[in-house]
Write an enzyme that holds these catalytic residues in place. Structure first.
Site, PDB file in Angstrom:
ATOM      1  N   ARG A  72     -10.156   4.741  11.523  1.00 23.64           N
ATOM      2  CA  ARG A  72      -9.185   4.939  10.443  1.00 23.64           C
ATOM      3  C   ARG A  72      -9.868   4.920   9.081  1.00 23.64           C
ATOM      4  NH1 ARG A  72      -3.946   1.218  10.950  1.00 23.64           N
ATOM      5  NH2 ARG A  72      -3.828   1.989   8.849  1.00 23.64           N
ATOM      6  N   ASP A 107      -5.853   1.271   1.406  1.00 24.71           N
ATOM      7  CA  ASP A 107      -6.903   2.277   1.283  1.00 24.71           C
ATOM      8  C   ASP A 107      -7.734   2.201   0.007  1.00 24.71           C
ATOM      9  OD1 ASP A 107      -5.207   3.369  -0.717  1.00 24.71           O
ATOM     10  OD2 ASP A 107      -4.132   4.528   0.794  1.00 24.71           O
ATOM     11  N   HIS A 124      -0.842  -5.977   1.800  1.00 23.79           N
ATOM     12  CA  HIS A 124      -1.187  -5.790   3.217  1.00 23.79           C
ATOM     13  C   HIS A 124      -2.696  -5.767   3.425  1.00 23.79           C
ATOM     14  CE1 HIS A 124       3.040  -3.931   4.120  1.00 23.79           C
ATOM     15  NE2 HIS A 124       3.076  -5.220   3.912  1.00 23.79           N
ATOM     16  N   CYS A 166     -19.796 -12.833  10.682  1.00 23.90           N
ATOM     17  CA  CYS A 166     -19.611 -13.477   9.387  1.00 23.90           C
ATOM     18  C   CYS A 166     -20.969 -13.816   8.775  1.00 23.90           C
ATOM     19  CB  CYS A 166     -18.777 -14.745   9.578  1.00 23.90           C
ATOM     20  SG  CYS A 166     -18.732 -15.778   8.107  1.00 23.90           S
ATOM     21  N   GLY A 208       7.057   6.021  -2.891  1.00 26.23           N
ATOM     22  CA  GLY A 208       6.503   6.371  -1.581  1.00 26.23           C
ATOM     23  C   GLY A 208       6.587   5.298  -0.527  1.00 26.23           C
ATOM     24  N   THR A 209       7.605   4.470  -0.583  1.00 24.46           N
ATOM     25  CA  THR A 209       7.775   3.507   0.505  1.00 24.46           C
ATOM     26  C   THR A 209       9.231   3.457   0.929  1.00 24.46           C
ATOM     27  OG1 THR A 209       7.601   1.202   1.203  1.00 24.46           O
ATOM     28  CG2 THR A 209       7.833   1.582  -1.161  1.00 24.46           C
ATOM     29  N   SER A 210       9.431   3.311   2.225  1.00 22.91           N
ATOM     30  CA  SER A 210      10.803   3.254   2.726  1.00 22.91           C
ATOM     31  C   SER A 210      11.175   1.825   3.098  1.00 22.91           C
ATOM     32  CB  SER A 210      10.952   4.186   3.926  1.00 22.91           C
ATOM     33  OG  SER A 210       9.919   3.943   4.837  1.00 22.91           O
TER      34      SER A 210
HETATM   35 ZN   LIG Z   1     -17.574 -17.612   8.905  1.00 18.43          ZN
END
Ligand SMILES: [Zn+2]
Length: 270
Positions: A72, A107, A124, A166, A208-210
């Site tokens: 993605r 994005d 998000h 990590c 642009g959001t529903s």
């Molecule tokens: Zn860590």
């Protein structure tokens, strides 16, 4: 448009918030991933995006979930901000601390267009970052760009696995996004701050959001219940449309985000 909108825009006491969703990024060529383009096959089974983007799936198939995100991400990597993003960035440049952007998009295009990190709440997450699964330092790490997959069937090699650990503790990492089975919080997703901003907003521009998720709905409901102005810009109607139409001086601009934002900002300024 009403003269009241100009008054709100020019009043140094009034706060303006913008809430954006997938519709604004679609114009930059980013698929919504809610339709068939977001489906993913593991073994012989097809999964919906709503099944893939979950902590439960990550626990079961961490590398499949990573492969899906890396694929993605490739679609986001070359996308450029469009006129809609630039309208929002210009608004922040003019309004400064009277402005807040709340975005559902992961994005990074708003920041690329010039909106500042401190006035942009990415509720998000941001697909260009990863986090430690153990949250050892409660930090975000930029995703190494060597990880991006060009093709859907690209494997996670041993080398990629190493990049997905990590940097602080060596445990696995996860994408910095809010999954469907997770809750908003303040630390990563600015939950409380977003609510506070909604409480103080004189005008909320929704583009642009529903409103498929809870925080955006909550934000709009707060502004609506405070009897403040809501403007909804969308190519289709949504629950926000009715709120916008009923709010004082509210409007529904039934058009693409870039067009609606251009029209609105021109009107508010002149
Ligand atoms: Zn860590």
């Amino acid at each position: 448009m009403t003269p009241e909108l100009k008054d709100i825009y020019s009043d140094p006491e009034k706060h303006i918030s913008v809430l954006t969703g997938a519709g604004i990024s679609e114009e930059s060529g980013i698929p919504t991933f809610r339709g068939p383009e977001g489906y993913w096959t593991i073994g012989s089974k097809n999964y919906h995006p709503q099944e893939m983007a979950t902590y439960a799936m990550f626990q079961q198939y961490p590398y499949e979930v990573w492969r899906w995100y890396l694929y993605r991400l490739n679609a986001c990597k070359n996308a450029k901000p469009n006129a809609g993003h630039f309208s929002v960035a210009n608004m922040e440049n003019e309004l400064l601390d009277r402005f807040t952007l709340i975005t559902q998009n992961v994005d990074n295009l708003h920041l690329e267009a010039g909106n500042s990190e401190q006035r942009t709440y990415q509720i998000h997450g941001n697909i260009f970052f990863m986090r430690c699964i153990n949250e050892c330092k409660m930090k975000l790490y930029p995703l190494p760009l060597e990880l991006l997959s060009e093709y859907k069937d690209e494997e996670i090699t041993a080398e990629k696995t190493k990049l997905l650990t990590c940097p602080d503790c060596g445990l696995a990492t996860r994408p910095h996004v809010l999954w469907f089975d997770e809750y908003y919080d303040e630390q990563y997703f600015k939950y409380e701050t977003a609510i506070r901003v909604a409480e103080n907003s004189e005008l909320l521009i929704i583009a642009g959001t529903s409103g498929a998720t809870t925080l955006p709905n909550h934000i709009a409901a707060i502004v609506y219940n405070n009897k403040k102005t809501i403007i909804d810009i969308n190519i289709e109607e949504s629950p926000f449309t009715e709120m916008a139409k009923k709010s004082p001086n509210g409007l529904f601009l039934n058009m693409k985000c870039s067009e609606g934002l251009a029209k609105l900002t021109t009107n508010m300024k002149n």
